[in-house]
Design a protein around this motif. Structure first.
Motif, PDB file in Angstrom:
ATOM      1  N   SER A   1       2.380   6.627   8.525  1.00  0.00           N
ATOM      2  CA  SER A   1       1.578   6.736   9.744  1.00  0.00           C
ATOM      3  C   SER A   1       1.794   8.066  10.456  1.00  0.00           C
TER       4      SER A   1
ATOM      5  N   GLU B   1       0.824  -1.203   0.000  1.00  0.00           N
ATOM      6  CA  GLU B   1       0.000   0.000   0.000  1.00  0.00           C
ATOM      7  C   GLU B   1       0.859   1.253   0.000  1.00  0.00           C
TER       8      GLU B   1
ATOM      9  N   SER C   1       5.536   2.207   5.805  1.00  0.00           N
ATOM     10  CA  SER C   1       4.334   2.365   6.621  1.00  0.00           C
ATOM     11  C   SER C   1       4.565   3.266   7.831  1.00  0.00           C
ATOM     12  N   TYR C   2       5.759   3.276   8.391  1.00  0.00           N
ATOM     13  CA  TYR C   2       6.037   4.137   9.536  1.00  0.00           C
ATOM     14  C   TYR C   2       5.948   5.612   9.142  1.00  0.00           C
TER      15      TYR C   2
END
Length: 149
Positions: A49, A41, A45-46
């Motif tokens: 976020s 996606e 991701s960190y």
């Protein structure tokens, strides 16, 4: 009537064929699952976020509502504000594809009426809309379309 004796070789052959079938089917399913679903996606991701809540709050503050429909020849996208008035974003892009694979992804080119000509086969489709408000606020929306024969 002839009786056959069940030997160790017969039992071994049954186990090898049985478990071999199970392992083969599992491998085929796993390979196809990995090959057809990209699973990615965001690149990191960190990092994503860290800005997620701020972007979501800014997007919700706009109060935009999205509705999409398919009439057999084109996808029509309606974007309205909280009062129901049509919204004209500063920029608008979209990608249509199947929910579980990237193989059928197609970019859409919307006209001034927010309609994009396309042919879709029956089934479930996902419309990924990316827009920018006049004030520069980014807006991302995923819309599920169901095309019935």
């Amino acid at each position: 009537m002839t009786t056959r004796t069940l030997t160790g070789r017969h039992v071994l052959a049954m186990f090898v064929l049985g478990f071999g079938t199970i392992i083969t089917v599992n491998l085929v399913l796993a390979v196809n699952a990995v090959r057809t679903f990209p699973g990615l996606e965001v690149a990191n991701s960190y990092v994503a976020s860290q800005v997620f809540d701020d972007r979501r709050a800014a997007q919700e503050a706009l109060g935009w509502q999205f509705e999409a429909g398919y009439d057999g020849t084109r996808i029509v996208l309606d974007i309205t504000d909280e009062s129901g008035a049509p919204v004209r974003p500063a920029s608008l892009t979209a990608l249509v594809g199947r929910p579980t694979t990237a193989a059928d992804n197609q970019p859409l080119v919307f006209g001034p009426d927010h309609a994009a000509p396309i042919h879709l086969d029956h089934g479930a489709w996902r419309l990924d809309v990316t827009a920018t408000a006049q004030d520069g606020t980014p807006v991302d929306k995923r819309i599920t379309l169901k095309v019935v024969p």
